[in-house]
Motif scaffolding. Structure first.
Motif, mmCIF file in Angstrom:
data_model
loop_
_atom_site.group_PDB
_atom_site.id
_atom_site.type_symbol
_atom_site.label_atom_id
_atom_site.label_comp_id
_atom_site.label_asym_id
_atom_site.label_seq_id
_atom_site.Cartn_x
_atom_site.Cartn_y
_atom_site.Cartn_z
ATOM 1 N N VAL B 6 0.856 -1.188 0.000
ATOM 2 C CA VAL B 6 0.000 0.000 0.000
ATOM 3 C C VAL B 6 0.891 1.236 0.000
ATOM 4 N N VAL B 7 0.539 2.187 -0.853
ATOM 5 C CA VAL B 7 1.251 3.462 -0.894
ATOM 6 C C VAL B 7 0.333 4.473 -0.231
ATOM 7 N N THR B 8 0.747 4.962 0.936
ATOM 8 C CA THR B 8 -0.153 5.748 1.763
ATOM 9 C C THR B 8 0.568 6.956 2.369
ATOM 10 N N SER B 9 -0.178 7.858 3.018
ATOM 11 C CA SER B 9 0.480 9.055 3.557
ATOM 12 C C SER B 9 -0.348 9.847 4.556
ATOM 13 N N GLY B 10 -1.655 9.675 4.525
ATOM 14 C CA GLY B 10 -2.491 10.562 5.346
ATOM 15 C C GLY B 10 -2.761 11.853 4.614
ATOM 16 N N LYS B 11 -1.699 12.632 4.418
ATOM 17 C CA LYS B 11 -1.837 13.932 3.760
ATOM 18 C C LYS B 11 -1.987 13.774 2.238
ATOM 19 N N GLY B 12 -2.728 14.676 1.647
ATOM 20 C CA GLY B 12 -2.897 14.648 0.201
ATOM 21 C C GLY B 12 -1.791 15.441 -0.495
ATOM 22 N N GLY B 13 -1.572 15.140 -1.747
ATOM 23 C CA GLY B 13 -0.643 15.924 -2.565
ATOM 24 C C GLY B 13 0.833 15.694 -2.304
ATOM 25 N N VAL B 14 1.158 14.624 -1.584
ATOM 26 C CA VAL B 14 2.578 14.407 -1.288
ATOM 27 C C VAL B 14 3.275 13.550 -2.343
ATOM 28 N N GLY B 15 2.485 12.878 -3.179
ATOM 29 C CA GLY B 15 3.102 12.082 -4.247
ATOM 30 C C GLY B 15 2.763 10.595 -4.227
ATOM 31 N N LYS B 16 1.643 10.224 -3.633
ATOM 32 C CA LYS B 16 1.266 8.802 -3.587
ATOM 33 C C LYS B 16 1.049 8.242 -5.000
ATOM 34 N N THR B 17 0.258 8.944 -5.793
ATOM 35 C CA THR B 17 -0.091 8.428 -7.117
ATOM 36 C C THR B 17 1.131 8.407 -8.036
ATOM 37 N N THR B 18 1.912 9.478 -8.019
ATOM 38 C CA THR B 18 3.164 9.531 -8.779
ATOM 39 C C THR B 18 4.070 8.368 -8.390
ATOM 40 N N SER B 19 4.171 8.120 -7.079
ATOM 41 C CA SER B 19 5.056 7.067 -6.589
ATOM 42 C C SER B 19 4.534 5.687 -6.949
ATOM 43 N N THR B 20 3.209 5.497 -6.856
ATOM 44 C CA THR B 20 2.617 4.207 -7.224
ATOM 45 C C THR B 20 2.944 3.890 -8.685
ATOM 46 N N ALA B 21 2.724 4.871 -9.568
ATOM 47 C CA ALA B 21 2.964 4.666 -10.995
ATOM 48 C C ALA B 21 4.446 4.408 -11.263
ATOM 49 N N ALA B 22 5.315 5.220 -10.655
ATOM 50 C CA ALA B 22 6.751 5.109 -10.927
ATOM 51 C C ALA B 22 7.332 3.798 -10.403
ATOM 52 N N LEU B 23 6.937 3.401 -9.198
ATOM 53 C CA LEU B 23 7.459 2.155 -8.627
ATOM 54 C C LEU B 23 6.889 0.948 -9.362
ATOM 55 N N GLY B 24 5.594 1.006 -9.678
ATOM 56 C CA GLY B 24 4.956 -0.095 -10.410
ATOM 57 C C GLY B 24 5.645 -0.320 -11.741
ATOM 58 N N ALA B 25 5.888 0.769 -12.467
ATOM 59 C CA ALA B 25 6.531 0.658 -13.779
ATOM 60 C C ALA B 25 7.969 0.150 -13.634
ATOM 61 N N ALA B 26 8.679 0.620 -12.604
ATOM 62 C CA ALA B 26 10.065 0.190 -12.411
ATOM 63 C C ALA B 26 10.137 -1.312 -12.122
#
Lengths: 88, 271
Positions: B6-26
């Motif tokens: 799970v890619v999580t953070s509590g706070k919005g706008g910190v980069g969860k979606t960017t990180s999910t996409a980048a790590l998944g692709a890597a």
């Protein structure tokens, strides 16, 4: 020169973002209140086909490509064999 | 054995979606089969960041409610063959996610993929809890900034109490991913340092992603940054983080931006 080219190429990502958003939002706004359109469409189309053929719901693939002026909906139904056609 | 992250953070706008996409692709580029799952029901965005927004037919809710098969809702990436996306619904709300339904979908994804990466919604409510519920590993995305660190602490508390692992008396594997990091500002004492954040949150470090204009460019173009510009500093940082996720021992360094003369001259320009 390479830097110069890549600078100008790089600066052009925002218009792409703008166009992607415009297409997407036009489709989303049009769908407001009809969120289950595709599921309904699938059920109805499959019901019609099922009148004539035995179909496996696992072997139905639906693909959509939302374009700016035209969208394509592709429904791929695997029909076991013509012999399994139901006698009407 | 499949790993659910799970890619999580509590706070919005910190980069969860960017990180999910980048790590998944890597991870997928290295040959593993990967699915990235959007849990942000009602406010989906992973499809947009992955560049698949025009191809969404069915979503997680359709699968949970039995309106569509999992295979119909999965969208295969056009660039990396082993990468797939399971989008969230844009029109329903989080209440459409049932615990049993999510459990069933995750179990089915475990059968099909090596990695199941769940992009959590912001907040600490039902959606975020659903996203973390079945995870083996949690990636806590944090910006070096006070409110983000505080929210991450809160999320770590939830990971230790609301996940299936925690309820069964096991420990969920937690990692910190520090994003939007500016080494120069940290050195000048204007930004929390990595050591400060690590000391406060006391979970191991998965990676440090430097602030970079490449990340915005990647989302504009609808591509994970690791696919669009693999040699850029954030892409290299994400690729290293993906390797650590697979268990490789790599020293954490912050890759530096290699700037040309032109981008140095115009780099700061706005509008």
């Amino acid at each position: 020169m390479n830097n110069l080219l890549s600078f100008f190429r790089r600066s052009r990502s925002a218009p792409v973002a703008r166009e992607r958003l415009q297409v997407l939002l036009a489709h989303e706004r049009a769908l407001t209140g009809r969120s289950d359109l595709l599921a309904t469409l699938q059920d109805e189309i499959l019901a019609v086909i099922a009148k004539h053929f035995t179909i496996d719901r696992e072997k139905v693939q639906i693909k959509l490509d939302r374009g700016e002026s035209v969208s394509t909906l592709e429904i791929d139904v695997e029909v076991p064999s013509i012999a399994s056609a139901k006698v009407a | 054995m499949a790993k659910v992250v799970v890619v999580t953070s509590g706070k919005g706008g910190v980069g969860k979606t960017t990180s999910t996409a980048a790590l998944g692709a890597a991870l997928a580029q290295e040959g593993a089969t990967v699915v990235v799952v959007d849990f942000d029901v009602g406010l989906r965005n992973l499809d947009l960041v992955m560049g698949a927004e025009r191809r969404v037919v069915f979503d997680l809710i359709n699968v949970v409610q039995g309106d569509a098969r999992l295979s119909q809702a999965l969208i295969r990436d056009k660039r990396v063959e082993t990468l797939s996306l399971l989008p969230a619904s844009q029109t329903r709300d989080k209440d459409a996610l049932t615990q049993e339904g999510v459990q069933k979908v995750i179990a089915e994804l475990r059968e099909k993929f090596d990695w199941v990466i769940c992009d959590s919604p912001a907040g600490i409510e039902k959606g975020a809890v659903m996203a973390m519920r079945h995870a083996d590993i949690a990636i806590v995305v944090t910006n070096p900034e006070v409110s983000s660190v505080r929210d991450s602490d809160r999320i770590i508390g939830l990971l230790d109490s609301k996940t299936e692992k925690a309820e069964n008396g096991a420990r969920i594997d937690k990692h910190l991913l520090l994003t939007r990091y500016d080494p120069a500002r940290a050195a000048r004492g204007e930004m929390l340092k990595t050591e400060d954040v690590l000391e406060i949150l006391s979970i191991p470090l998965l990676g440090i992603i430097p602030e970079s204009e490449e990340v915005l460019r990647a989302s504009n173009l609808g591509s994970p940054v690791t696919l669009l510009s693999p040699t850029s500093s954030p892409a290299r940082a994400y690729a290293d983080a993906a390797k650590r996720l697979r268990g490789e021992q790599l020293e954490v360094v912050v890759p530096l931006e290699r700037k040309g003369l032109i981008s140095r001259l115009f780099g700061r320009k706005v509008a």
